[in-house]
Design a protein around this motif. Structure first.
Motif, PDB file in Angstrom:
ATOM      1  N   UNK A  90       0.828  -1.216   0.000  1.00 10.60           N
ATOM      2  CA  UNK A  90       0.000   0.000   0.000  1.00 10.60           C
ATOM      3  C   UNK A  90       0.861   1.264   0.000  1.00 10.60           C
ATOM      4  N   UNK A  91       1.942   1.224   0.798  1.00 17.16           N
ATOM      5  CA  UNK A  91       2.835   2.401   0.835  1.00 17.16           C
ATOM      6  C   UNK A  91       3.435   2.710  -0.540  1.00 17.16           C
ATOM      7  N   UNK A  92       3.644   1.657  -1.311  1.00 17.77           N
ATOM      8  CA  UNK A  92       4.256   1.856  -2.638  1.00 17.77           C
ATOM      9  C   UNK A  92       3.197   2.085  -3.724  1.00 17.77           C
ATOM     10  N   UNK A  93       1.937   2.256  -3.326  1.00 18.34           N
ATOM     11  CA  UNK A  93       0.917   2.667  -4.300  1.00 18.34           C
ATOM     12  C   UNK A  93       0.093   1.547  -4.907  1.00 18.34           C
ATOM     13  N   UNK A  94       0.275   0.309  -4.440  1.00 19.28           N
ATOM     14  CA  UNK A  94      -0.581  -0.770  -4.954  1.00 19.28           C
ATOM     15  C   UNK A  94      -1.869  -0.799  -4.117  1.00 19.28           C
ATOM     16  N   UNK A  95      -2.940  -1.305  -4.702  1.00 25.57           N
ATOM     17  CA  UNK A  95      -4.203  -1.436  -3.961  1.00 25.57           C
ATOM     18  C   UNK A  95      -4.355  -2.883  -3.499  1.00 25.57           C
TER      19      UNK A  95
END
Ligand code: FAD
Length: 442
Positions: free
Chosen positions: A392-397
Motif C-alpha cells: 500500500x505504501x508503494x501505491x498498490x491497492x
C-alpha cells in the motif's frame, strides 16, 4: 436459541430443512481456509439449520419467520467464496439457494435467472444462442450466478468487461427484504450497487438480469518466456492489442509454475508462463505478438479440443492458490491491484522468492492493468500485515483476503445510500450479522 429454532422448523415444516450436523457443517463453511487468519477465526462457526427454498414465495416465508423470531439468516450459493462470506457468525438459518436454479428467459444480449443457476451450466445453454456470460470466476463450474454477484468481483472476461461492480455489468435484480412484512424490491441500473458484492447483508436476491457477451470459440494457449518481466510485458501488450479478442491473460512467475503439476509438460523449469484464452479468429495476429515478445507457444488447444479437457481457467485466478495449497498447505495469498508494470517489477525485485507473483490482467477504468494473486508462505499475522502495508505504501491497492469484513476486502467503503438501504431492508440486522465493519462500529 434451540427453542427458537424449533419454532422456525415448525412454522416452515413444509420446506426442505436440513438438520443433520455433518451436512450443516458442510453448508456452513466455504474456502475461508485459504487464509490461516480466517481459519483461526471462523473454523468453529456453524448455522443451526439449513433451509433450501425452491421459489420466491418460499424465500418470503423464510424471511417472515426469521423476522418473527429474530433469527439470523445467512444466504449461500455454492459456498466457494474465500473470505468466509457465507459463514454464519451468529448461528441461525443458512439459506441455501441452489435449488432456485431456473433460467427465466434468455434473449439477445441479456438473460434473467434465479440466483442458484450455475455459471457453466448457464453458458452451455447461452452459447447455443451465440451468447455467453461476460465474466466468470475460475470456480465457473460450481459457482452460482447469485453467489458471484453477492461475493465475487472479477474473473475470465474481466480483460474486456472490467469488474462486476462496473456500471452495466449487472442490469437489475430482485431482493426479498427482512422487514416485519417482507416484500420484494426490484433494483435497476445504478441502484443494483446497493446489493452488488454485499455478502448477503442487504436482502436476499431472488432474480437477476445479466448482460451477456457475444460467444467466441476460445483457443487456450500457454506461452513461455525466459524472463518474468518479459512475460508481464507480453500480458500487457496482449491486453492492449485491441484487434485481438481475448478472455483471459494470466502470467505466472516460474516459482508458481512449479505448483501446477498437471501442466508440467508445458511449463519447463525456470520458464515464466502466460496462460491465455484468445478468439480462434485472431490467431494469426496473436502468433505475431508472441514472436514480437520472443515467447514460445508450449500448449495450444482449439476451443473444441479445450472443451474435452480441464480448462486452463482452472490454473488461473484463485485456482492457482488452490493447486499450490494442495502441495504445500502453508501457502496463502494476496489480492493486489498493481496498476502498472513498474510496480510489478519493483515488488518482484523487492520480495524475491518470498512473494511469488501471479498476474491477472484486467480492464480498470478503461485501461488495461496488471492485478495479482501472489502466493507466499504464511509465517505470522504480523508478517502478512507488513507485506500488505509495504504494497500500500508503494501505491498498490490491496483487496485484503484475510478479513471477513465487507469493507476490509475489495469494497473498502459503504456509502450512505447503501447504508440507508441496509436499514430499510434489514431493520433488525438479521442478514449475515457481523460482516459489516460499520455495523460492528469498527
Ligand atoms: C479456487 C477458487 C477460485 C476462485 N476464483 C475466483 C475468481 O476468479 N473471481 C472471483 O470473483 N471469485 C473467485 N473465487 C471466489 C468465489 O468462488 C466466487 O466469487 C463465486 O462466484 C462465489 O459463488 P458461490 O455460488 O460459491 O457463492 P457463495 O460463496 O455461496 O456466496 C458468496 C456471497 O454471496 C452471498 N450470496 C449468495 N447467494 C446470495 C443471494 N441469493 N442473495 C444474497 N446474497 C447471496 C453469500 O451470502 C456470500 O456472502 C474463487 C474461490 C475459490 C475457492
Amino acid at each position: 436459541m434451540n427453542q427458537t429454532i424449533d419454532k422456525v422448523k415448525k412454522d416452515l415444516s413444509h420446506l426442505e430443512i436440513i438438520t443433520d450436523p455433518n451436512q450443516i457443517t458442510k453448508l456452513s463453511l466455504d474456502y475461508y481456509h485459504f487464509s490461516p487468519i480466517l481459519h483461526k477465526q471462523l473454523q468453529d462457526k456453524r448455522g443451526d439449520i439449513v433451509i433450501r427454498p425452491t421459489t420466491e414465495e418460499e424465500v418470503i416465508q423464510v424471511a417472515q419467520t426469521c423476522v418473527k423470531y429474530k433469527v439470523p439468516i445467512t444466504v449461500r450459493g455454492a459456498g466457494t467464496g474465500n473470505y468466509g462470506q457465507c459463514i454464519p457468525l451468529e448461528g441461525g438459518v443458512i439459506l441455501d439457494m441452489t435449488k432456485m436454479n431456473q433460467i427465466l428467459w434468455l434473449e439477445q444480449g441479456v438473460a434473467c435467472v434465479e440466483p442458484g443457476v450455475k455459471m457453466a451450466a448457464f453458458d452451455k445453454l447461452a452459447k447455443q444462442t451465440g451468447w455467453e456470460l461476460r465474466m466468470a470466476p475460475s470456480t465457473y463450474r460450481s459457482a452460482t450466478i447469485g453467489g458471484f454477484i453477492g461475493g465475487g468481483s472479477v474473473g475470465m472476461g474481466s480483460i474486456t468487461y472490467g469488474q462486476l461492480r462496473d456500471r452495466g455489468n449487472l442490469q437489475a435484480l430482485r431482493v426479498v427484504t427482512l422487514e416485519d412484512e417482507p416484500c420484494l424490491i426490484e433494483l435497476r441500473g445504478d441502484e443494483v450497487q446497493k446489493v452488488n458484492h454485499a455478502y448477503g447483508t442487504n436482502g436476499i436476491i431472488t432474480q437477476l438480469e445479466i448482460p451477456l457477451a457475444p460467444a467466441y470459440p476460445w483457443a487456450e494457449i500457454i506461452v513461455i518466456f525466459d524472463d518474468f518481466m518479459q512475460a508481464a510485458r507480453f500480458g500487457q501488450g496482449l491486453g492492449e492489442s485491441d484487434g485481438i479478442v481475448k478472455k483471459l491473460i494470466t502470467v505466472h512467475a516460474t516459482s508458481i509454475c512449479r505448483y501446477l503439476h498437471q501442466l508440467k509438460d508445458y511449463l519447463p523449469e525456470n520458464k515464466h508462463a502466460a496462460l491465455v484464452m484468445v478468439s480462434e479468429y485472431d490467431l494469426e495476429a496473436f502468433r505475431d505478438l508472441v514472436h514480437e515478445y520472443n515467447g514460445k507457444i508450449s500448449y495450444f488447444k482449439t476451443a473444441e479440443e479445450a472443451s474435452h479437457r480441464t480448462s486452463l481457467l482452472e490454473y488461473t485466478w484463485n485456482h492457482t492458490t488452490l493447486h499450490a495449497r494442495s502441495i504445500d498447505p502453508s501457502i496463502t495469498y494476496l489480492q493486489t491491484f498493481y496498476f502498472t508494470l513498474d510496480k510489478v517489477e519493483h515488488f518482484y525485485d523487492h520480495f524475491g522468492d518470498e512473494v511469488m507473483i501471479h498476474l491477472e490482467f484486467i480492464k480498470f477504468q478503461g485501461k488495461v492493468i496488471p492485478a495479482g494473486l501472489q502466493l507466499f508462505h504464511f509465517t505470522t499475522e504480523e508478517r502478512v500485515n507488513e507485506i500488505i502495508r509495504y504494497h500500500e505504501e508503494k501505491g498498490a491497492g490491496i483487496a485484503n483476503p484475510h478479513t471477513y469484513l465487507l469493507e476490509g476486502g475489495g469494497r473498502k467503503t459503504i456509502d450512505s445510500p447503501q447504508l440507508n438501504f441496509k436499514k430499510e431492508v434489514d431493520p433488525y440486522s438479521l442478514m449475515n450479522p457481523g460482516k459489516m465493519m460499520i455495523q460492528n462500529n469498527v
